[in-house]
Design a protein around this motif. Structure first.
Motif, PDB file in Angstrom:
ATOM      1  N   LEU B 113      40.390  59.955  55.672  1.00 12.68           N
ATOM      2  CA  LEU B 113      40.039  59.780  54.511  1.00 12.68           C
ATOM      3  C   LEU B 113      39.780  60.597  53.032  1.00 12.68           C
ATOM      4  N   ALA B 114      39.011  61.324  53.531  1.00 10.70           N
ATOM      5  CA  ALA B 114      38.833  62.178  52.268  1.00 10.70           C
ATOM      6  C   ALA B 114      40.196  62.919  51.756  1.00 10.70           C
ATOM      7  N   GLY B 115      41.041  63.686  52.477  1.00 10.41           N
ATOM      8  CA  GLY B 115      42.055  64.496  53.360  1.00 10.41           C
ATOM      9  C   GLY B 115      43.038  63.332  52.490  1.00 10.41           C
ATOM     10  N   LEU B 116      43.036  62.459  52.322  1.00 12.17           N
ATOM     11  CA  LEU B 116      44.063  61.229  51.611  1.00 12.17           C
ATOM     12  C   LEU B 116      43.788  61.485  50.156  1.00 12.17           C
ATOM     13  N   ARG B 118      41.922  63.224  48.284  1.00 13.49           N
ATOM     14  CA  ARG B 118      42.786  64.393  48.048  1.00 13.49           C
ATOM     15  C   ARG B 118      43.630  64.542  47.220  1.00 13.49           C
ATOM     16  N   ARG B 119      44.870  64.570  48.364  1.00 10.37           N
ATOM     17  CA  ARG B 119      46.347  64.414  48.380  1.00 10.37           C
ATOM     18  C   ARG B 119      46.721  63.660  47.559  1.00 10.37           C
ATOM     19  N   SER B 120      45.524  62.734  46.830  1.00 13.63           N
ATOM     20  CA  SER B 120      46.715  61.309  46.136  1.00 13.63           C
ATOM     21  C   SER B 120      46.427  62.461  44.260  1.00 13.63           C
ATOM     22  N   GLY B 121      45.503  62.875  44.497  1.00 11.80           N
ATOM     23  CA  GLY B 121      45.341  63.243  43.319  1.00 11.80           C
ATOM     24  C   GLY B 121      44.268  62.585  42.089  1.00 11.80           C
ATOM     25  N   ARG B 122      43.607  61.740  43.190  1.00  8.45           N
ATOM     26  CA  ARG B 122      42.966  61.163  41.936  1.00  8.45           C
ATOM     27  C   ARG B 122      42.021  61.683  41.496  1.00  8.45           C
ATOM     28  N   ARG B 123      40.678  61.239  40.870  1.00  6.22           N
ATOM     29  CA  ARG B 123      39.613  62.128  40.117  1.00  6.22           C
ATOM     30  C   ARG B 123      38.908  61.367  41.133  1.00  6.22           C
ATOM     31  N   GLY B 124      37.590  62.057  41.053  1.00  8.75           N
ATOM     32  CA  GLY B 124      36.572  61.459  41.842  1.00  8.75           C
ATOM     33  C   GLY B 124      35.928  62.830  43.332  1.00  8.75           C
ATOM     34  N   ARG B 128      33.059  62.105  48.779  1.00  8.05           N
ATOM     35  CA  ARG B 128      32.443  60.959  49.133  1.00  8.05           C
ATOM     36  C   ARG B 128      32.903  59.889  49.290  1.00  8.05           C
ATOM     37  N   PHE B 129      34.837  60.121  49.224  1.00 12.52           N
ATOM     38  CA  PHE B 129      35.501  58.914  48.959  1.00 12.52           C
ATOM     39  C   PHE B 129      35.202  58.765  50.291  1.00 12.52           C
TER      40      PHE B 129
END
Lengths: 348, 348
Positions: B113-116, B118-124, B128-129
């Motif tokens: 889920l962290a990889g997802l 990261r790849r989405s380019g979202r902030r944060g 933690r996500f």
């Protein structure tokens, strides 16, 4: 008004007494743990539940029961207490997920537990220990909620069904909040959905439904309760949004302008964005930014609009109480009182 | 033997089919989420549950029911599926708390889920996500367990009571494990306690009790089931300890010597410490250390002793099945088979 206030006080006392007894029973079942481990549960879970909170959600459970014609308070108290335990779990977990430093003006549980680990001189990452221990306490609170609900008796199945739906919706709302934050600039509709599932249904509607289920109420009363709950839940959430931007840290237990600093997807911020289109709202990183954003939210009229919306929603909620089939006058009066409380702001 | 194997296969198929249907129903209730959010639940929770695991705990629920005289499989399937969902939640949460990188030979949910993110380019913070999203999926699995248990019918109260105790004990065991790790050099007695509450009661005894509750079994059968379950649970845990030191990473889904690297408080390591008093066991930081510690554990006889202990415990478990009041032959045969499986090693 005096009668209602004293009635509300009596209900709160009923709930508190029952909660204390139930928690004591549950702690007694932890006899397979060592004394210091049980003390930790007492300090960070039992005291957390008993010493804080307004018992808003259990009050809705109680009055949902009374509105649906329930007449034996002791019958609904287990469900009211289960609701408060679910809420305690939600707060503990939210603080871990939001990396919140404080809660109710004290260090958040995961922070305090990390401190304990650090002072003990044990090996291992103190921050990780704090988060894991706080998560386990939240899971314990959720298990206790089920254990407590078992005292409901013949309506257990209906009550568990509502409590389960409530939990699923709250998890969904929390996920939406997580996935959209930070900086995804939620629009009005999205902010409304997050608010509906994270807070509206969770804080008002489902607790009322839970009480209704324990009373074995009729479908028409259920609809009446929803017609009251949904606008009120939204009003509650907008009040919370305002507090997230303008709230006094001493009262909210959060830093000033917390929602701005986190870029939360709230109704208030969505409205301000729509009115101004200003980037000032989206890149708040310090207290200067908080001050500038606050000024903008006031100047563009978004704060006034939010206040008007709260008042309209609370009015809508109260009006719904007079729909058929109607509810007992005592319950009606208490729910009017609770509407005022929600619209005026009930931190957490 | 063939009959039993095919019977075990049939039970597994029954459980899998029921689980798939129940999960589908629960996913259908997430209609307030967007498509991509529901897809995430399908990918990281539904697929996780359906595509992995040996259904060991649901099998114990099933055979506890049959042992207690229950004769309608469809009556116990909801409880068996609820058990599997509780277990899925436990695995998701354990991996976050242990910072485990892999599970069942794939990236752990929080890592994926962290990889997802990261790849989405979202902030944060992506890490933690990942942890928050995995925690929410675990909470969803726990809520679904309750939702699924609702189908139990008239024995719901008894079943929920057992499932709640199981959860409280597992949380307590996980906390003991957390608080004692790493490097606190647990003694035999402490390691035994952690093993009892984290795995023994959780994996064998309480699942059997859950089935027994659904059947409305008698107290004597309950005691018989405990007399079988407690030694077998301990055997299961010691097998798991051995796998944590000597297991093949391809099979365990964990790094070689994982328990050594984490300084876990296990029975096997406590026994080796008692025999050698060597510091080699307590400061394992790399694969060279793992190799040295493994050699020491073999040379001092701790591994042989652990194997002998497993065999003795499994024998004790099987012998208990012939106590009064006895159980139906089919259930007896299945439980003997499951004892062999636990003693031989059932990863996770």
């Amino acid at each position: 008004m005096d009668t209602v206030t004293s009635q509300a006080g009596q209900v709160r006392e009923l709930i508190d007494r029952h909660l204390a007894r139930l928690l004591d029973e549950q702690v007694g079942r932890l006899d397979f743990l060592d004394g210091p481990d049980v003390d930790l549960v007492r300090e960070f879970l039992v005291a957390f539940v008993l010493e804080g909170g307004k018992r808003l959600r259990p009050a809705f459970v109680y009055w949902g029961y009374r509105a649906a014609g329930g007449g034996r308070p002791e019958e609904v108290l287990p469900a009211a207490c289960a609701m408060e335990l679910v809420h305690a779990a939600a707060l503990l977990l939210d603080d871990v997920m939001d990396e919140a430093g404080t809660r109710r003006g004290r260090p958040a549980a995961h922070v305090a537990l990390a401190g304990l680990h650090r002072r003990s001189g044990r090996r291992g990452d103190a921050g990780r220990f704090g988060e894991s221990a706080a998560t386990l306490l939240a899971l314990l609170a959720l298990s206790w909620a089920d254990a407590v609900l078992l005292e409901t008796g013949p309506r257990l199945e209906a009550a568990l069904d509502v409590l389960t739906r409530l939990r699923v919706e709250a998890i969904g709302g929390q996920y939406l909040d997580l996935a959209r934050t930070p900086g995804t600039r939620a629009g009005d509709e999205e902010a409304r959905l997050i608010s509906l599932y994270k807070s509206g249904k969770y804080t008002v509607e489902r607790p009322l439904h839970l009480g209704h289920a324990v009373a074995g109420g009729c479908p028409r009363t259920l609809r009446l309760l929803s017609a009251y709950a949904l606008p009120l839940g939204e009003a509650f959430q907008i009040r919370d949004d305002i507090s997230g931007v303008f709230g006094d840290p001493a009262k909210t237990g959060k830093p000033a302008g917390a929602d701005l600093l986190q870029g939360k997807a709230t109704y208030l911020l969505a409205a301000a964005r729509r009115r101004t289109g200003s980037p000032i709202l989206d890149d708040v990183t310090d207290q200067r930014g908080v001050a500038a954003a606050r000024a903008l939210i006031v100047d563009c009229g978004a704060l006034d609009a939010a206040e008007r919306r709260i008042a309209a929603l609370a009015g809508e909620a109260v009006a719904a109480l007079d729909r058929p089939p109607g509810i007992p006058p005592e319950a009606r009066q208490a729910l009017v009182e609770l509407a005022t409380l929600c619209a005026a702001g009930a931190p957490e």
